[in-house]
Design an enzyme around this catalytic site. Structure first.
Site, mmCIF file in Angstrom:
data_model
loop_
_atom_site.group_PDB
_atom_site.id
_atom_site.type_symbol
_atom_site.label_atom_id
_atom_site.label_comp_id
_atom_site.label_asym_id
_atom_site.label_seq_id
_atom_site.Cartn_x
_atom_site.Cartn_y
_atom_site.Cartn_z
ATOM 1 N N ASP A 115 0.820 -1.192 0.000
ATOM 2 C CA ASP A 115 0.000 0.000 0.000
ATOM 3 C C ASP A 115 0.870 1.264 0.000
ATOM 4 O OD1 ASP A 115 -2.723 1.031 0.128
ATOM 5 O OD2 ASP A 115 -2.064 1.862 2.050
ATOM 6 N N LYS A 133 1.352 4.306 -2.910
ATOM 7 C CA LYS A 133 1.326 5.749 -2.668
ATOM 8 C C LYS A 133 2.617 6.402 -3.155
ATOM 9 C CE LYS A 133 -1.585 5.139 1.386
ATOM 10 N NZ LYS A 133 -1.556 5.020 2.839
#
Ligand code: ADP
Ligand code: ASP
Ligand code: MG
Length: 835
Positions: free
Chosen positions: A696, A700
């Site tokens: 994750d 980003k």
């Protein structure tokens, strides 16, 4: 002041105002309230009757195969739809009348329909429908309604008399749209209407000097009433037009929901609005009353005491920049262009002369300043005629190629923005076109009337309603900007967003004039739409009870089909399927707001495509929340870029979970125990490996890198593993923890070694020099990463300007409230970019 001896009230009631017995009851009371002074009451045919008569005539001309069974005692069948028309008139008579009055009315209706039948049959035999015959056929609508209403008035105790308008309204012989011969007509009216009674006269009809029946053009009953009023001149104080809406509204209420009554307006504005399609007033109506300076009041038969409009010469300037917006739904445009046009004096007059000779009337003309092209709009039925006129009169130019072949473009509408304040206010056109552009309406031609009190735009017919609403919103509604929100995803973020919008709606509306209208809502099972706005408080239960089965494609196509202005699509799912629809949605000129990372961290080509399209076309694609939730990371990067700064490096802790684990790793507690603690506190995914794999955070980092212009694919982001490979192989979460414990000693060694130098471990993403990577680093005491608390995120931006001291953005980077809050802020941002 003078007391007029021959005072007259002039009232006109339109088709819907006499369209049913209930409506006629209203009319009786309105007329009764006028008291004992004489009146002329002009009535239209019952609603729909003129259309039905035309249908009967045209049907017969084209073969008349649609016929109904012969009436009793008759041998031949009766042309459709006359029998039902007859019944309708008879039923109205029966509703109000009894005894002799009823017998007389039924006899009159019977005679009228007998004549109508034979007229229509003769059309069928001759297979021809000359305009004079059609006028005769149409005239029965007004003749019957006036006759029946006169009888009803008498039955209701009013002193009424039927007046056949053909006896007083004299016209030329242009059947279908006859011109009233004013002076002759005025004196006939004054000679005829001398008694102190209520004259009930049919609108729309007249007769030639030879006594042939004519009509004044569709919607012409308004004009008839104006002619009656003008005949009395100063003997009447106001012409009352009674219809089915509260006067002239800022736009057609059937198209624009928020339209409101215009209290007063000067003749010229009313003329302009009706010329451009505000059907509430027939365009030529104004002229006769304007000449005599008689005001017009437009009122609602079904709301007699409600708002109305006064059209008069003393109207004060409007509060708003424009008075109203009207539209003509069906026009064609013809473009005449070619080198032959430039500098050729007299070209325009030749062109318009050619059109005038063919009886083509122009609705709008524009000429490009290059003089290279003239474009004009006509009614669709005139288009072919216009093209032929040009082809004939410019044969030579066409042959030598200095003029291009003219062609009609169909399926268009004209929107006109009207107001005399335009004359001395700059920027109105800009506002109109901003509103249109913002809603993705393609403008085909633009014109400003020579009177400078209107600006008109030609748009595709399919965009008419959207265009009207967008412009209406831009100029009225006291500056309130509304967003029509289509939301997908009602999980934690979507649900919280809905709560926040509900809680803020009053403040947004009152203080910031922003209204978020929820027009569509879906979860993974159901979806629901309401262009007037779904009740926010009960949205979830409405969706459950009334929703239809959810289907992504249907949802998107429905959203597009509403064709609303100022839409925003918000994706609160984590679905890749939804993310892959952004392109189609943006291409439909609908802004997208999303916390879903799938699109921006997926294939680079798709990312480039959608962000590029958004930039080029100015359709917002907002995804602030995809990185560090509500923290202003993306917007700060963008501001730096737009103001000419250049980002050199970004370092960031992008995972709240990893932040928490390493911030707490201060000795004394084993690493695996910290992970257990984080899981117990709810900081991790159900399986903590979904955080520890750093995927994750890597997504980003990739979004940040792309935001800085680096053309990276996800596979190019280098991820230093936090936990050993074996952890990911473990069959269960418990087995994973057992595996993780084996590494505790190794983590402790690394921590202690760093601590020896005063450093601490942090898992940091670095975006620099075209690369993105994530690694576990030992940070010195003065490092910005040492200031992290709890599950904070941090983004440290080093740029040409922020060089010695970088820009630091820090705070909670996850959680339903801050994430939904960030999404909400993006939605509000969209509202604020609206006009
Ligand atoms: P009538 O039969 O009474 O003559 P019309 O149907 O001819 O009535 O005209 C009234 C209709 O005009 C309204 O129902 C409305 O839909 C339409 N209309 C179009 N533009 C406007 C406007 N700006 N204000 C009010 N009504 C409008
Ligand atoms: N009855 C006619 C029409 O429908 C005239 C009118 O109502 O104004 O056009
Ligand atoms: Mg009308």
């Amino acid at each position: 002041p003078l007391r007029y001896t021959a005072f007259m009230h002039i009232l006109k009631f339109g088709g819907t105002s006499v369209g049913s017995p209930q409506a006629i009851e209203q009319v009786v009371e309105i007329v009764r309230a006028k008291g004992t002074e004489p009146c002329v009451v002009v009535v239209s045919a019952f609603s729909g009757v003129t259309d039905a008569l035309i249908e009967a005539a045209v049907d017969s001309e084209q073969g008349g195969d649609r016929q109904e069974l012969p009436a009793a005692g008759s041998l031949s069948p009766i042309p459709y739809p006359l029998p039902s028309l007859k019944t309708r008139h008879e039923e109205c008579a029966r509703y109000f009348l009894t005894g002799e009055r009823l017998d007389a009315a039924l006899a009159e209706i019977g005679a009228a329909f007998a004549e109508l039948e034979s007229l229509v049959k003769s059309v069928a035999i001759l297979k021809a429908l000359p305009p004079r015959t059609l006028d005769m056929i149409m005239s029965f609508g007004e003749r019957l309604s006036a006759f029946i209403i006169a009888q009803i008035f008498r039955a209701k105790g009013l002193n009424a008399e039927y007046l056949d308008s053909r006896d007083v309204i004299k016209t030329d012989t242009s059947f279908g749209a006859a011109k009233v011969l004013r002076e002759q007509t005025y004196s006939k009216i004054k000679d005829t209407c001398k008694k102190n009674v209520i004259y009930v006269a049919g609108g729309f009809i007249g007769s030639t000097e030879n006594g042939e029946t004519t009509t004044l053009g569709r919607g012409g009953s308004d004009l008839s009433a104006a002619v009656y009023a003008a005949a009395f001149g100063r003997g009447t104080d106001v012409l009352e037009i009674w219809t089915d809406v509260n006067g002239v509204l800022s736009a057609d209420p059937k198209i624009v929901h928020g339209a409101f009554t215009i209290k007063e307006m000067p003749y010229i504005e009313a003329m302009e609005m009706s010329h451009f399609g505000a059907k509430v007033l027939h365009p030529p109506t104004i002229q006769p009353v304007l000449e005599k300076n008689i005001p017009i009041r437009i009122l609602n038969t079904f709301d007699p005491a409600g708002a109305s409009t006064l059209i008069h010469s003393g109207a004060s300037e409007s509060d708003t920049l424009v008075r109203g917006i009207s539209s003509i739904s069906d026009v064609s445009i013809i473009r005449v262009q070619g080198t032959g046009l430039s500098g050729a004096t007299g070209f325009a007059s030749r062109l318009f002369g050619a059109l005038a000779r063919r009886g083509v009337s122009l609705i709008l003309i524009t000429q490009a300043s290059s003089e290279y092209s003239i474009c004009f709009a006509v009614k669709p039925e005139d288009a072919e005629n216009a093209v032929q006129a040009i082809k004939e009169d410019f044969r030579i130019e066409l042959k030598e190629g200095s003029l291009e072949e003219p062609e009609a473009e169909n399926g268009l509408s004209i929107i006109a923005v009207v107001g005399s304040r335009m004359k001395h206010t700059a920027g109105i056109a800009g506002r109109v076109f901003h509103a249109l552009g913002r809603s993705g309406v393609n403008v085909i031609a633009i014109a400003q009337g020579s009177s400078e009190i209107n600006i008109s735009a030609v748009v595709p017919k399919t965009e008419r309603s959207k265009a009207m609403n967008a412009i209406h919103e831009a100029f009225f509604l006291s500056g309130v900007r509304s967003v029509n929100l289509f939301l997908v995803g009602l999980g934690l973020i979507g649900g919280t967003l809905l709560e926040q919008i509900t809680a803020q709606s009053t403040l947004l509306a009152d203080k910031y004039k922003i209204r978020v209208r929820l027009a569509g809502l879906a979860n993974s099972r159901k979806m629901i739409f309401d262009e007037n706005g779904i009740d926010l408080i009960n949205a979830k239960s409405i969706l459950e009870i009334k929703g239809e089965p959810y289907q992504l494609k249907t949802y998107i196509s429905k959203m597009k089909s509403y064709n609303l202005p100022n839409i925003a699509f918000c994706d609160c799912t984590a679905s890749e399927d939804v993310a892959l629809m952004y392109k189609e949605i943006l291409h439909a000129h609908i802004p997208v707001v999303t916390p879903n990372k799938k699109a921006n961290s997926g294939a680079l080509a798709y990312y480039n495509e959608i962000t590029g399209f958004s930039r080029d076309k100015g359709i917002p694609y907002l995804y602030e929340v995809t990185v560090c939730a509500g923290l202003p990371v993306i917007s700060s990067l963008r501001d730096l870029y737009l103001s000419g700064d250049r980002v050199l490096k970004i370092e960031a802790v992008l995972s709240g979970t990893l932040s928490f684990i390493f911030n707490s790793f201060t000795g004394g507690t084993a690493f695996s125990a910290l992970v257990r603690d984080a899981k117990a506190k709810g900081y991790t995914e159900p399986d903590p490996r979904d955080d520890l794999n750093a995927m994750d955070a890597a997504r980003k980092a990739l979004i940040l890198a792309r935001e800085c212009g680096m053309p990276l694919e996800f596979s190019q982001v280098k991820i230093e593993p936090i936990v050993p490979e074996a952890c990911f192989k473990a069959a269960s979460v418990e087995a994973f923890f057992a595996e993780l414990e084996k590494s505790d000693a190794g983590y402790e060694r690394r921590r202690a070694a760093a601590a020896q130098e005063g450093k601490a471990l942090r898992y940091i993403a670095t975006v620099e020099a075209g690369k993105a990577s994530l690694s576990l680093r030992a940070e010195p005491p003065d490092s910005p990463f040492r200031s992290l608390r709890d599950a904070d995120n941090i983004v440290v931006i080093t740029s040409e300007r922020y060089n010695k001291l970088p820009m630091v953005i820090k705070g909670p980077g996850a959680g339903a409230q801050v994430t939904a809050g960030g999404v909400f802020a993006d939605i509000v941002r969209i509202a604020r970019t609206l006009v």
